[in-house]
Design an enzyme around this catalytic site. Sequence first.
Site, PDB file in Angstrom:
ATOM      1  N   ALA A   1      25.477  78.749 -32.851  1.00 44.79           N
ATOM      2  CA  ALA A   1      25.935  77.948 -31.716  1.00 44.79           C
ATOM      3  C   ALA A   1      24.878  78.062 -30.627  1.00 44.79           C
ATOM      4  O   ALA A   1      24.092  79.013 -30.603  1.00 44.79           O
ATOM      5  CB  ALA A   1      27.272  78.469 -31.219  1.00 44.79           C
TER       6      ALA A   1
ATOM      7  N   GLY B   1      26.853  80.969 -35.950  1.00 43.02           N
ATOM      8  CA  GLY B   1      27.640  79.767 -36.258  1.00 43.02           C
ATOM      9  C   GLY B   1      27.053  78.973 -37.414  1.00 43.02           C
ATOM     10  O   GLY B   1      27.776  78.256 -38.117  1.00 43.02           O
TER      11      GLY B   1
ATOM     12  N   GLU C   1      28.343  80.619 -40.372  1.00 39.06           N
ATOM     13  CA  GLU C   1      29.786  80.309 -40.463  1.00 39.06           C
ATOM     14  C   GLU C   1      30.022  78.889 -40.977  1.00 39.06           C
ATOM     15  O   GLU C   1      30.990  78.637 -41.697  1.00 39.06           O
ATOM     16  CB  GLU C   1      30.439  80.510 -39.090  1.00 39.06           C
TER      17      GLU C   1
ATOM     18  N   GLU D   1      25.700  88.042 -34.057  1.00 39.32           N
ATOM     19  CA  GLU D   1      26.375  87.946 -32.759  1.00 39.32           C
ATOM     20  C   GLU D   1      26.427  89.275 -32.017  1.00 39.32           C
ATOM     21  O   GLU D   1      26.330  89.326 -30.802  1.00 39.32           O
ATOM     22  CB  GLU D   1      27.809  87.406 -32.945  1.00 39.32           C
TER      23      GLU D   1
HETATM   24  N1  DAK Z   1      20.890  78.758 -29.239  1.00 36.65           N
HETATM   25  C1  DAK Z   1      20.036  78.117 -28.420  1.00 36.65           C
HETATM   26  N2  DAK Z   1      18.712  78.012 -28.652  1.00 36.65           N
HETATM   27  C2  DAK Z   1      18.247  78.588 -29.769  1.00 36.65           C
HETATM   28  C3  DAK Z   1      19.078  79.280 -30.668  1.00 36.65           C
HETATM   29  C4  DAK Z   1      20.475  79.341 -30.375  1.00 36.65           C
HETATM   30  N3  DAK Z   1      21.344  79.933 -31.186  1.00 36.65           N
HETATM   31  N4  DAK Z   1      18.306  79.750 -31.677  1.00 36.65           N
HETATM   32  C5  DAK Z   1      17.040  79.354 -31.407  1.00 36.65           C
HETATM   33  N5  DAK Z   1      17.011  78.652 -30.265  1.00 36.65           N
HETATM   34  C6  DAK Z   1      15.843  78.057 -29.615  1.00 36.65           C
HETATM   35  C7  DAK Z   1      15.003  79.134 -28.944  1.00 36.65           C
HETATM   36  O1  DAK Z   1      15.522  79.459 -27.658  1.00 36.65           O
HETATM   37  C8  DAK Z   1      13.665  78.435 -28.868  1.00 36.65           C
HETATM   38  O2  DAK Z   1      13.687  77.511 -27.804  1.00 36.65           O
HETATM   39  P1  DAK Z   1      12.448  77.421 -26.770  1.00 36.65           P
HETATM   40  O3  DAK Z   1      12.215  78.803 -26.276  1.00 36.65           O
HETATM   41  O4  DAK Z   1      11.332  76.890 -27.645  1.00 36.65           O
HETATM   42  O5  DAK Z   1      12.931  76.444 -25.755  1.00 36.65           O
HETATM   43  C9  DAK Z   1      13.626  77.620 -30.174  1.00 36.65           C
HETATM   44  O6  DAK Z   1      14.988  77.472 -30.581  1.00 36.65           O
HETATM   45  C10 DAK Z   1      12.872  78.335 -31.287  1.00 36.65           C
HETATM   46  O7  DAK Z   1      13.446  79.636 -31.424  1.00 36.65           O
HETATM   47  P2  DAK Z   1      12.563  80.979 -31.371  1.00 36.65           P
HETATM   48  O8  DAK Z   1      11.372  80.801 -30.503  1.00 36.65           O
HETATM   49  O9  DAK Z   1      13.496  82.081 -31.055  1.00 36.65           O
HETATM   50  O10 DAK Z   1      12.096  81.032 -32.897  1.00 36.65           O
HETATM   51  P3  DAK Z   1      11.726  82.323 -33.745  1.00 36.65           P
HETATM   52  O11 DAK Z   1      11.190  81.780 -35.022  1.00 36.65           O
HETATM   53  O12 DAK Z   1      10.917  83.304 -32.953  1.00 36.65           O
HETATM   54  O13 DAK Z   1      13.121  83.050 -34.044  1.00 36.65           O
HETATM   55  C11 DAK Z   1      15.441  83.106 -34.691  1.00 36.65           C
HETATM   56  C12 DAK Z   1      14.079  82.387 -34.811  1.00 36.65           C
HETATM   57  C13 DAK Z   1      16.477  82.244 -35.436  1.00 36.65           C
HETATM   58  C14 DAK Z   1      15.347  84.476 -35.357  1.00 36.65           C
HETATM   59  C15 DAK Z   1      15.805  83.259 -33.202  1.00 36.65           C
HETATM   60  O14 DAK Z   1      15.660  81.991 -32.569  1.00 36.65           O
HETATM   61  C16 DAK Z   1      17.191  83.756 -32.973  1.00 36.65           C
HETATM   62  O15 DAK Z   1      17.442  84.958 -33.058  1.00 36.65           O
HETATM   63  N6  DAK Z   1      18.115  82.837 -32.621  1.00 36.65           N
HETATM   64  C17 DAK Z   1      19.456  83.192 -32.226  1.00 36.65           C
HETATM   65  C18 DAK Z   1      20.281  83.571 -33.424  1.00 36.65           C
HETATM   66  C19 DAK Z   1      21.694  83.965 -32.999  1.00 36.65           C
HETATM   67  O16 DAK Z   1      21.886  84.963 -32.250  1.00 36.65           O
HETATM   68  N7  DAK Z   1      22.698  83.177 -33.419  1.00 36.65           N
HETATM   69  C20 DAK Z   1      24.082  83.455 -33.081  1.00 36.65           C
HETATM   70  C21 DAK Z   1      24.463  82.710 -31.830  1.00 36.65           C
HETATM   71  S1  DAK Z   1      26.193  82.962 -31.381  1.00 36.65           S
HETATM   72  C22 DAK Z   1      33.067  79.381 -32.096  1.00 36.65           C
HETATM   73  C23 DAK Z   1      32.135  78.541 -32.604  1.00 36.65           C
HETATM   74  C24 DAK Z   1      30.846  79.011 -32.878  1.00 36.65           C
HETATM   75  C25 DAK Z   1      30.474  80.301 -32.596  1.00 36.65           C
HETATM   76  C26 DAK Z   1      31.443  81.142 -32.110  1.00 36.65           C
HETATM   77  C27 DAK Z   1      32.738  80.693 -31.814  1.00 36.65           C
HETATM   78  N8  DAK Z   1      34.443  78.913 -31.844  1.00 36.65           N
HETATM   79  C28 DAK Z   1      34.864  77.636 -32.390  1.00 36.65           C
HETATM   80  C29 DAK Z   1      35.334  79.779 -31.167  1.00 36.65           C
HETATM   81  C30 DAK Z   1      29.118  80.720 -32.874  1.00 36.65           C
HETATM   82  C31 DAK Z   1      28.434  81.642 -32.111  1.00 36.65           C
HETATM   83  C32 DAK Z   1      27.008  81.859 -32.410  1.00 36.65           C
HETATM   84  O17 DAK Z   1      26.430  81.279 -33.301  1.00 36.65           O
END
Ligand code: DAK
Length: 261
Positions: free
Chosen positions: A69, A112, A115, A135
């Site tokens: 997400a 997400g 998921e 997360e």
């Molecule tokens: N959100 C926003 N932007 C994201 C992102 C994300 N999840 N993942 C990557 N990006 C963006 C980065 O900020 C970056 O943007 P700029 O800095 O260029 O503007 C661009 O995508 C490229 O990412 P990186 O520079 O970080 O790329 P790397 O190759 O270095 O790293 C990575 C890739 C996937 C390892 C890293 O980006 C990363 O760790 N991303 C976050 C992964 C994460 O923590 N995901 C979980 C998020 S929480 C619900 C519904 C849904 C959910 C919960 C509840 N309900 C219906 C109740 C879901 C929650 C989640 O998913």
Amino acid sequence: MTSQSAVEPILTQKDGGVAVLTLNRPEALNALNHPLMDRLEAALKSFAKDDSVRCLILTGGPKVFAAGADIKEMENAAAKDMAADPHLSRWDMLGKFPKPVIAAVAGYALGGGCELALACDLIIASETAVFGQPEILIGVIPGAGGTVRLAERLGKARAMELILTGRRVNAKEALALGLVNRVVPPEGLLEEAMALAQNVASMPPLAARAAKASLLHALNAGQNDALAFERRLFYDLFDTQDQKEGMKAFVEKRKPRWTGK
Ligand code: DAK
């Protein structure tokens, strides 16, 4: 392919009885923001009603499935904002989709994104696929079915480890864990998913739907409660300092400092 309509940030395509939905927000690694989820929901609604569609493929294309997400959208939300956000109900659509759905996953399927794949019935992974529920590393927990569906596929020990540590697993380990159905070379991903989808689509559609409904019913007794419980805990974490710190640290590209508050 018989027809093509490009509606950003979701691309849709129909080929015989198979519809392909492609997440298309590459600049943010297909991070699942509100506009994308709105379009996904609309496409799912339309394909649910379309009798010519017998099986669905959900993919993020050849590079990335989805990095979760959109953290930038929820970084500053409080628990009450999350609980009142009507957009979040869109996440239920895929799990409730009545026809068989195959995820074709290349690259990251995190949070997400993982998921979404788990809500599909079958998962074909490219050798490049990387799954995980990170997360906890940003101060929250899976909120869209991760604790429920990962445990369903992997069992308690393995799901607990991945959710408590946020550790990512590659395609090979995902196969060994039973997270995915099969792993294929990157260039064969869509082809393999399409062959399987065409096979499923050639089955008698009422029996295919009944098979899916029955299998989910058998597996999912109590699942609605579990999903609601997970979601409530996820929302509550948005009133903690650790959630604010975790998501802020991600956006600022630094390590978080946890205070346990
Ligand atoms: N959100 C926003 N932007 C994201 C992102 C994300 N999840 N993942 C990557 N990006 C963006 C980065 O900020 C970056 O943007 P700029 O800095 O260029 O503007 C661009 O995508 C490229 O990412 P990186 O520079 O970080 O790329 P790397 O190759 O270095 O790293 C990575 C890739 C996937 C390892 C890293 O980006 C990363 O760790 N991303 C976050 C992964 C994460 O923590 N995901 C979980 C998020 S929480 C619900 C519904 C849904 C959910 C919960 C509840 N309900 C219906 C109740 C879901 C929650 C989640 O998913």
